[in-house]
Design a protein around this motif. Structure first.
Motif, PDB file in Angstrom:
ATOM      1  N   LYS A 143      67.537 -64.210  62.230  1.00  0.00           N
ATOM      2  CA  LYS A 143      66.757 -65.256  61.558  1.00  0.00           C
ATOM      3  C   LYS A 143      65.709 -65.856  62.490  1.00  0.00           C
ATOM      4  O   LYS A 143      64.584 -66.126  62.088  1.00  0.00           O
ATOM      5  CB  LYS A 143      67.693 -66.347  61.030  1.00  0.00           C
TER       6      LYS A 143
ATOM      7  N   ASP B 131      63.002 -63.369  62.823  1.00  0.00           N
ATOM      8  CA  ASP B 131      62.220 -63.312  61.586  1.00  0.00           C
ATOM      9  C   ASP B 131      61.230 -64.476  61.522  1.00  0.00           C
ATOM     10  O   ASP B 131      60.045 -64.277  61.249  1.00  0.00           O
ATOM     11  CB  ASP B 131      63.181 -63.343  60.381  1.00  0.00           C
ATOM     12  N   HIS B 132      61.710 -65.681  61.814  1.00  0.00           N
ATOM     13  CA  HIS B 132      60.810 -66.846  61.749  1.00  0.00           C
ATOM     14  C   HIS B 132      59.768 -66.807  62.870  1.00  0.00           C
ATOM     15  O   HIS B 132      58.679 -67.349  62.720  1.00  0.00           O
ATOM     16  CB  HIS B 132      61.610 -68.149  61.794  1.00  0.00           C
TER      17      HIS B 132
ATOM     18  N   HIS C 115      57.334 -63.994  61.630  1.00  0.00           N
ATOM     19  CA  HIS C 115      56.669 -64.373  60.372  1.00  0.00           C
ATOM     20  C   HIS C 115      56.810 -65.869  60.150  1.00  0.00           C
ATOM     21  O   HIS C 115      57.527 -66.295  59.226  1.00  0.00           O
ATOM     22  CB  HIS C 115      57.286 -63.602  59.191  1.00  0.00           C
ATOM     23  N   PRO C 116      56.171 -66.662  60.973  1.00  0.00           N
ATOM     24  CA  PRO C 116      56.331 -68.119  60.829  1.00  0.00           C
ATOM     25  C   PRO C 116      55.792 -68.602  59.481  1.00  0.00           C
ATOM     26  O   PRO C 116      54.732 -68.162  59.045  1.00  0.00           O
ATOM     27  CB  PRO C 116      55.527 -68.695  61.999  1.00  0.00           C
ATOM     28  N   ARG C 117      56.565 -69.482  58.838  1.00  0.00           N
ATOM     29  CA  ARG C 117      56.165 -70.044  57.542  1.00  0.00           C
ATOM     30  C   ARG C 117      55.405 -71.351  57.759  1.00  0.00           C
ATOM     31  O   ARG C 117      55.719 -72.096  58.677  1.00  0.00           O
ATOM     32  CB  ARG C 117      57.421 -70.351  56.703  1.00  0.00           C
TER      33      ARG C 117
ATOM     34  N   ALA D 270      60.218 -70.548  65.971  1.00  0.00           N
ATOM     35  CA  ALA D 270      61.185 -70.317  64.899  1.00  0.00           C
ATOM     36  C   ALA D 270      61.787 -71.633  64.415  1.00  0.00           C
ATOM     37  O   ALA D 270      61.957 -71.840  63.203  1.00  0.00           O
ATOM     38  CB  ALA D 270      62.283 -69.367  65.368  1.00  0.00           C
ATOM     39  N   SER D 271      62.101 -72.542  65.333  1.00  0.00           N
ATOM     40  CA  SER D 271      62.695 -73.832  64.936  1.00  0.00           C
ATOM     41  C   SER D 271      61.729 -74.632  64.071  1.00  0.00           C
ATOM     42  O   SER D 271      62.130 -75.253  63.091  1.00  0.00           O
ATOM     43  CB  SER D 271      63.061 -74.666  66.177  1.00  0.00           C
TER      44      SER D 271
ATOM     45  N   SER E 240      59.222 -73.437  62.246  1.00  0.00           N
ATOM     46  CA  SER E 240      59.063 -72.747  60.966  1.00  0.00           C
ATOM     47  C   SER E 240      60.259 -73.025  60.055  1.00  0.00           C
ATOM     48  O   SER E 240      60.111 -73.349  58.877  1.00  0.00           O
ATOM     49  CB  SER E 240      58.917 -71.246  61.231  1.00  0.00           C
ATOM     50  N   ALA E 241      61.452 -72.944  60.623  1.00  0.00           N
ATOM     51  CA  ALA E 241      62.670 -73.186  59.844  1.00  0.00           C
ATOM     52  C   ALA E 241      62.684 -74.608  59.295  1.00  0.00           C
ATOM     53  O   ALA E 241      62.998 -74.836  58.126  1.00  0.00           O
ATOM     54  CB  ALA E 241      63.901 -72.956  60.726  1.00  0.00           C
TER      55      ALA E 241
ATOM     56  N   GLU F 112      60.620 -75.065  56.187  1.00  0.00           N
ATOM     57  CA  GLU F 112      61.260 -74.500  54.994  1.00  0.00           C
ATOM     58  C   GLU F 112      62.383 -75.391  54.488  1.00  0.00           C
ATOM     59  O   GLU F 112      62.583 -75.550  53.292  1.00  0.00           O
ATOM     60  CB  GLU F 112      61.813 -73.111  55.316  1.00  0.00           C
TER      61      GLU F 112
ATOM     62  N   LEU G 202      69.151 -71.391  61.417  1.00  0.00           N
ATOM     63  CA  LEU G 202      68.678 -70.192  62.124  1.00  0.00           C
ATOM     64  C   LEU G 202      69.833 -69.303  62.603  1.00  0.00           C
ATOM     65  O   LEU G 202      69.628 -68.402  63.416  1.00  0.00           O
ATOM     66  CB  LEU G 202      67.825 -70.605  63.329  1.00  0.00           C
TER      67      LEU G 202
END
Lengths: 288, 387
Positions: free
Chosen positions: A7, A10-11, A14-16, A66-67, A69-70, A73, A95
């Motif tokens: 996870k 992934d983040h 592909h950061p959201r 990643a943190s 981005s998560a 979401e 995550l």
């Protein structure tokens, strides 16, 4: 190589929700370029009072990205009351975990969110209410309240954990004694000092201060009375340790190689500290 | 997984096939103890001494001045602790702020025991502050100087021939950690450089991990480090690690040719092409002096983004490199070398090190040059500082 979960990777890849929002309702900024990581988080509320849009920009490592981005979401669609309850532990859980040494990335997310919500409520851009919130780690600019929060949320018990979660103590290490004192207080451990340290209203004598307060008092006196004098000659001094009435220092800059440093140690540093701290028996030693 | 582009040769190198071939018989057939009295074991003694002679020829010293150790770190520890013990408690250690931890930590340990340690500063380009060095040599009492020949992070070279001569004139014992210099520059020649001790490690010159050398010039005051056997003329106990010693001999034989046959300039040309290509990315800066530098090393910073994130993206492109950023070190502080150079903080967290070897080719350089602009762009778009 870090043992990142799928996870996290992934983040990271592909950061959201990267970017900025025009006319956001709340903006939170934490960290700094000099510290190695920073996060700018902004959100816009919908008519229903829920977070309709949220964007971030992060300077930092894979787990910091990643943190962030998560977090975006997780909070999308939440009310601010719900979002305010999101902790760093929730981010790490979302995550599927973070390496222990990287937990400070999740804390950075939580703090940016707190700052953004505070910004919405008060219009204030300062991250935290800093009155009565002493700066503990000067290297990474970490305040006592941040350390206390990390200890409580994540049930931390050691200085090393506090460093992993907040970065405090991770550079020069000068504040490790102060962190230990905070931990002792939070965990209800009998602190070496007890009553005298807590009676901060009356000026306690130096000998009665807790180890953490001693460090802070010596550091303050060095900054006020010693460093300006040394700076004239291109020198500086750092505090290494305070043990009882013994203060250990290290000379830097020109003082580090100065043949007369021992004269400076006794005649300037020790004399000024004794005077300022009202501690006639205080002894200054140079290490290295 | 894409094709591997290995550009981290200052971390470790690929064991040369010739080296591995030379080692194999000593695992499968000739595994006897070199100290034995029978032919099966005793005959490998000749292979050990043959390897020692190859190392000595490479270093320009006598075979008996070559001590085989387990790694470069052991060699450094041996030189530093062993010399200070021999010089006595009044000794002063002179070292620099940019050493490898294998030198820094022993020096810090000595400092805690009360030994005076002088930490020499470097200039902004990573070169040594020679005035500070000369001032330190003028201090009274017995002294040990320990300084690296080439910096592992930036590749910056210290003028070891000159520094060793100054130490000799001042009566100080001189040790150099040449782990990154050996095999990468011409002139690591103990017949010409008046150093008393020199450390290096096999796995940086295409031998395997687990073998190192400490050169000890005859007459140098240094105590044995490992006690318990007569091996290495009593300087380092432990049954000889025969396959690795033989492998190191082969690696040194190959390196001795390579420092003179034009390989180094071919590596430098590849490095320079990589450097020129990366400098086309906006705001890129090279860390360290461009002239006094190893031919294989390039340390660059990409401001406003962070090293670990770059390395993970490079890894996706099959590129192996390293970074001086805090997040890759497991500590929270970026490279002590870049900090000692007073590098701007925009450079500290976004530094990458590419280090080449004889096996590096144009395709490896192209892989970096193809991937890097996109990585920097992606991460700068993510960064609040990266307009």
């Amino acid at each position: 190589m870090w043992d990142y979960s799928e996870k996290v990777l992934d983040h990271f890849h592909h950061p959201r929700n990267v970017g900025t929002i025009e006319n956001p309702d709340g903006v939170g900024e934490v960290g700094a370029l000099a510290c190695g990581d920073a996060l700018k988080l902004m959100f816009k509320l919908g008519p229903d009072g829920r977070i309709a849009d949220v964007k971030f920009q992060t300077f930092g490592c894979a787990s910091a990205i990643a943190s962030s981005s998560a977090l975006t979401e997780m909070i999308k669609g939440m009310t601010l009351e719900e979002a305010a309850k999101v902790t760093n532990a929730d981010i790490a859980k979302y995550l599927d975990g973070l390496p222990e040494q990287k937990m400070h990335c999740s804390v950075m997310g939580m703090e940016a969110l707190e700052a953004a919500i505070a910004n919405y409520k008060t219009g204030d851009t300062t991250v935290r209410e800093l009155k009565d919130d002493p700066l503990v780690c000067t290297c990474f600019n970490v305040h006592e309240s941040e350390i206390v929060e990390a200890i409580r949320i994540n049930k931390l018990t050691t200085v090393e954990q506090v460093t992993n979660y907040t970065k405090a103590g991770g550079a020069c290490g000068k504040c490790k004694g102060a962190i230990q004192a905070i931990l002792d207080r939070e965990l209800g451990r009998p602190a070496a000092d007890s009553p005298a340290a807590k009676a901060s209203s009356a000026p306690a004598s130096f000998a009665d201060l807790s180890p953490a307060k001693k460090v802070l008092a010596v550091e303050k006196a060095l900054e006020k009375l010693v460093r300006p004098a040394l700076a004239v000659d291109g020198g500086d001094v750092e505090l290494v340790d305070v043990q009882g009435g013994r203060v250990q220092i290290r000379f830097l800059g020109h003082c580090a190689h100065c043949m007369a440093a021992h004269l400076t140690q006794d005649g300037l540093v020790q004399a000024k500290l004794r005077e300022e701290l009202g501690a006639p028996d205080l002894v200054v030693e140079t290490v290295q | 997984m894409s094709e591997l582009h290995y550009l981290d040769n200052n971390a470790t190198t690929m064991p040369a096939p010739e080296v591995v071939d030379a080692m194999m018989p000593f695992f499968r057939d000739r595994w006897g103890n070199a100290s034995s009295m029978y032919e099966f074991g005793g005959s490998v003694r000749r292979d050990v001494e043959d390897a020692r002679a190859k190392v000595a020829a490479f270093l320009g010293c006598e075979p008996r001045e070559v001590v085989f150790t387990s790694c470069g770190s052991e060699s450094d520890n041996h030189a530093i602790f062993g010399t200070v013990e021999a010089l006595g408690p009044g000794a002063t250690v002179i070292t620099t702020k940019v050493e490898h931890p294998a030198v820094i930590q022993p020096c810090k340990a000595l400092e805690q025991r009360g030994v005076r340690v002088v930490w020499l500063p470097v200039h902004n380009d990573g070169t040594l502050d020679m005035d500070a060095y000369k001032a330190a040599l003028a201090m009274p009492g017995p002294k040990l100087v320990t300084m690296m020949w080439a910096n592992n992070e930036t590749g910056v070279l210290f003028p070891i021939p000159e520094c060793a001569a100054l130490a000799k004139a001042a009566g100080a014992v001189f040790h150099t950690d040449a782990t990154q210099a050996v095999g990468k520059i011409d002139g690591v020649d103990m017949a010409k450089v008046p150093a008393d001790m020199l450390s290096f490690s096999g796995h940086k010159i295409h031998a395997p991990k687990g073998i190192g050398v400490l050169f000890v010039r005859r007459g140098t005051p240094v105590r044995p480090f490992l006690l318990g056997g007569h091996q290495e003329s009593g300087r380092r106990a432990g049954t000889e690690n025969v396959p690795y010693i033989v492998g190191l001999g082969k690696a040194c034989e190959m390196a001795a040719v390579e420092v003179r046959d034009g390989t180094l300039s071919r590596i430098a040309a590849l490095r320079d092409r990589l450097q020129a290509g990366l400098l086309r990315i906006p705001d890129t800066v090279v860390n360290g002096n461009l002239e006094a530098r190893l031919p294989n090393t390039l340390n660059v910073s990409f401001p406003y983004i962070e090293g670990e994130a770059m390395l993970y993206h490079l890894g996706d492109a099959g590129v192996c490199a390293s970074s001086g950023s805090a997040c890759t070190s497991g500590s929270l502080e970026p490279s002590h070398v870049l900090r000692a150079m007073d590098a701007p903080f925009t450079s500290l967290h976004g530094s990458l090190r590419f280090s080449l070897s004889r096996y590096t080719n144009d395709a490896d350089v192209d892989a970096v040059l193809d991937a890097m602009p996109g990585i920097v762009k992606t991460l700068r778009e993510l960064s609040p500082y990266g307009h």
